[in-house]
Design a protein around this motif. Structure first.
Motif, short mmCIF file in Angstrom:
data_model
loop_
_atom_site.label_atom_id
_atom_site.label_comp_id
_atom_site.label_asym_id
_atom_site.label_seq_id
_atom_site.Cartn_x
_atom_site.Cartn_y
_atom_site.Cartn_z
N ARG A 1 -43.96 38.81 37.28
CA ARG A 1 -43.05 39.70 37.28
C ARG A 1 -41.99 39.68 36.23
O ARG A 1 -41.22 38.69 36.68
CB ARG A 1 -42.69 40.12 38.62
CG ARG A 1 -43.77 40.90 39.60
CD ARG A 1 -43.14 40.94 40.95
NE ARG A 1 -43.84 41.67 41.98
CZ ARG A 1 -43.95 42.85 42.31
NH1 ARG A 1 -43.03 43.72 41.72
NH2 ARG A 1 -44.83 43.35 43.05
N PRO A 2 -42.00 40.19 35.12
CA PRO A 2 -40.56 39.98 34.34
C PRO A 2 -39.28 40.39 34.91
O PRO A 2 -39.26 41.49 35.61
CB PRO A 2 -40.87 40.68 33.02
CG PRO A 2 -41.83 41.87 33.44
CD PRO A 2 -42.76 41.18 34.57
N VAL A 3 -38.44 39.48 34.85
CA VAL A 3 -37.11 39.81 35.46
C VAL A 3 -36.08 40.29 34.24
O VAL A 3 -35.87 39.59 33.30
CB VAL A 3 -36.33 38.58 36.25
CG1 VAL A 3 -34.94 38.83 36.72
CG2 VAL A 3 -37.28 38.11 37.19
N HIS A 4 -35.76 41.49 34.29
CA HIS A 4 -34.62 41.98 33.21
C HIS A 4 -33.54 40.94 33.09
O HIS A 4 -33.07 40.32 33.91
CB HIS A 4 -34.16 43.53 33.69
CG HIS A 4 -33.63 44.01 32.61
ND1 HIS A 4 -32.32 43.75 31.79
CD2 HIS A 4 -33.96 45.07 31.57
CE1 HIS A 4 -32.18 44.48 30.74
NE2 HIS A 4 -33.06 45.43 30.70
N ALA A 5 -33.05 40.53 31.70
CA ALA A 5 -32.23 39.79 31.23
C ALA A 5 -30.76 40.04 32.04
O ALA A 5 -30.22 39.21 32.22
CB ALA A 5 -31.71 39.90 29.91
N ARG A 6 -30.45 41.48 32.14
CA ARG A 6 -29.27 41.75 32.93
C ARG A 6 -29.35 41.29 34.34
O ARG A 6 -28.08 40.99 34.76
CB ARG A 6 -29.12 43.19 32.76
CG ARG A 6 -28.52 43.67 31.26
CD ARG A 6 -28.25 45.09 30.98
NE ARG A 6 -27.87 45.49 29.64
CZ ARG A 6 -27.85 46.56 29.18
NH1 ARG A 6 -27.75 47.62 30.12
NH2 ARG A 6 -27.49 46.97 27.87
N THR A 7 -30.25 41.45 34.86
CA THR A 7 -30.37 41.26 36.35
C THR A 7 -30.42 39.55 36.44
O THR A 7 -29.49 39.05 37.25
CB THR A 7 -31.65 41.50 36.86
OG1 THR A 7 -32.01 42.59 36.81
CG2 THR A 7 -32.02 41.02 38.22
N ARG A 8 -30.83 38.61 35.57
CA ARG A 8 -30.57 37.42 35.60
C ARG A 8 -28.99 37.13 35.21
O ARG A 8 -28.55 36.01 35.77
CB ARG A 8 -31.50 36.91 34.40
CG ARG A 8 -31.46 35.20 34.45
CD ARG A 8 -32.72 34.64 33.81
NE ARG A 8 -32.33 33.15 33.61
CZ ARG A 8 -33.43 32.20 33.14
NH1 ARG A 8 -34.62 32.57 32.84
NH2 ARG A 8 -33.16 31.02 33.14
N GLU A 9 -28.62 37.77 34.22
CA GLU A 9 -27.08 37.46 33.89
C GLU A 9 -26.37 37.76 35.01
O GLU A 9 -25.13 36.91 35.28
CB GLU A 9 -26.69 38.40 32.82
CG GLU A 9 -27.28 37.90 31.50
CD GLU A 9 -27.37 39.01 30.25
OE1 GLU A 9 -26.46 40.04 30.54
OE2 GLU A 9 -27.74 38.66 29.32
N PHE A 10 -26.73 38.80 35.74
CA PHE A 10 -25.76 39.12 37.01
C PHE A 10 -25.85 37.82 38.06
O PHE A 10 -24.87 37.39 38.62
CB PHE A 10 -26.24 40.45 37.65
CG PHE A 10 -25.64 40.65 38.85
CD1 PHE A 10 -24.38 40.86 39.17
CD2 PHE A 10 -26.37 40.38 40.23
CE1 PHE A 10 -23.78 41.29 40.67
CE2 PHE A 10 -26.01 40.76 41.51
CZ PHE A 10 -24.51 41.03 41.61
#
Length: 412
Positions: free
Chosen positions: A329-338
């Motif tokens: 399940r790919p995690v959106h880059a902005r979610t990871r940044e948050f």
């Protein structure tokens, strides 16, 4: 001086272990904060206000594949296929198949109405979402449903399924095929679940059914916590009193990869709960709700008090992200940044700060835009508590399924 210690059943370092925080001093303010936090940890709210649901689901799929929070009882995984097997063999026209399936499923609900966890107990025939739609993905994940595609795809293909079956039965050697349902459903189901099971009105597994499901788990998901718990009846029994998977008494004896996965899940659950506290505190401040502001301020302070013992300080976050990505399940880059930004604030002692409030405010606005609750015109949409449900990775329904499995095994 305060000392926050883990309960005997808590793995080393526990950021938010409901009912397992022990306050050893007599500081009234500290006691008030801990009491408030523990009360908030019981909130049933599960809204994903900060957009971390993808991470939660990725970990849930690795721990308890095929489960869903809106499932209820385990035997639906067998009763529903038996219902469809009977319909496939009937003379119901293909164009009427979906509606007949709905009517038969509603009739099944009527017969199961007295059972705990039965679908449609309150809404009856006005039920909008049937159990089959809830269990469809799980039946495929466990190898019970052999056909790819959605339930609607299945309904649309009934004529072809019947045609294929007719061709299969008409073998060149004239011998009858002993597994006519294998192309759609597991070959054992027709004998395992008798048609009478649909009339009995019971959601209790037989011993044979329980063993079948456990074997399907082992075949399709051999290295999961679901299978590890199910393979030992003592472990199964001990699930009942474990409020979270990491609080299972035997977790320390699990294989190392499982312990690592559960530990990542535990730490992320705690980290996410802290962010939810900041989110609600920021909303309380923005709306001028002084009672709620005090409540969340106390709860956040108690949460911060528990951070040193949580393991967040030496948490290998890169390995955490690697673990998350194993689910595909790919995690959106902005979610990871948050998440990374929130973790940095926690580690640097800024969990309760203008920066943390700005972080959650900006995150929610990026997700909801004009519907953000931080917009003045939407502040009254905040009911005083939102997104506070502690991540347990579908442990509630998994524990119910494991209890059903144990009951069936003990029926032998």
């Amino acid at each position: 001086m305060r000392d926050v210690r883990s309960s005997p059943h808590l793995p080393a370092g526990g950021i938010e272990m409901p009912s397992s925080l022990t306050w050893l001093d007599h500081d009234a303010a500290a006691h008030a904060r801990s009491t408030t936090l523990l009360a908030l940890l019981d909130q049933p709210e599960t809204r994903d206000e900060l957009g971390i649901g993808g991470i939660r689901d990725a970990l849930s799929d690795q721990l308890f594949p095929g489960t869903s929070v809106i499932q209820t009882r385990l035997r639906y995984m067998l009763l529903l296929p038996r219902l469809f097997i009977g319909l496939e063999a009937s003379k119901v026209r293909a164009r009427d198949f979906a509606e007949r399936a709905r009517q038969d499923e509603l009739a099944l609900n009527d017969r199961l109405a007295d059972e705990e966890g039965a679908f449609g107990r309150d809404s009856g025939h006005k039920l909008k979402r049937l159990a089959s739609s809830v269990y469809w993905a799980g039946m495929r994940s466990w190898g019970i449903l052999a056909r790819p595609g959605s339930q609607q795809d299945y309904f649309s293909a009934i004529a072809q399924i019947r045609s294929d079956r007719s061709s299969k039965l008409a073998r060149d050697d004239g011998m009858e095929d002993l597994e006519p349902t294998a192309q759609t459903w597991h070959a054992s189901l027709e004998k395992l679940v008798a048609p009478s099971a649909l009339e009995e009105g019971s959601l209790s597994l037989t011993a044979e059914e329980a063993r079948f499901i456990r074997e399907q788990w082992k075949i399709h998901h051999p290295h999961t916590l679901l299978v590890w718990l199910a393979q030992d009846e003592v472990r199964l029994k001990e699930c009942a009193d474990a409020r979270f998977p990491w609080l299972h008494p035997q977790m320390s004896t699990a294989p190392q990869p499982l312990r690592d996965l559960v530990e990542h899940a535990r730490r992320f659950s705690g980290l996410a709960h802290g962010a939810a506290l900041v989110y609600n505190l920021a909303l309380a401040e923005a709306s001028g709700n002084e009672d709620r502001r005090k409540e969340y301020s106390h709860a956040l302070a108690a949460w911060i008090d528990g951070v040193p013992a949580s393991g967040i300080g030496d948490w290998n976050v890169e390995r955490f992200w690697e673990q998350v990505e194993r689910a595909g399940r790919p995690v959106h880059a902005r979610t990871r940044e948050f998440v990374d930004a929130w973790l940095k604030l926690v580690r640097t002692g800024h969990a309760d700060s203008p920066q943390s409030r700005k972080l959650v405010r900006d995150r929610e606005r990026a997700l909801k835009r004009t519907l953000s609750r931080f917009n003045a015109e939407n502040l009254d949409r905040w009911g005083g508590a939102s997104g506070l449900g502690v991540l347990n990775y579908r442990w509630g329904i998994t524990r119910r399924h494991l209890a059903d499995l144990l009951h069936g095994l003990e029926a032998a």
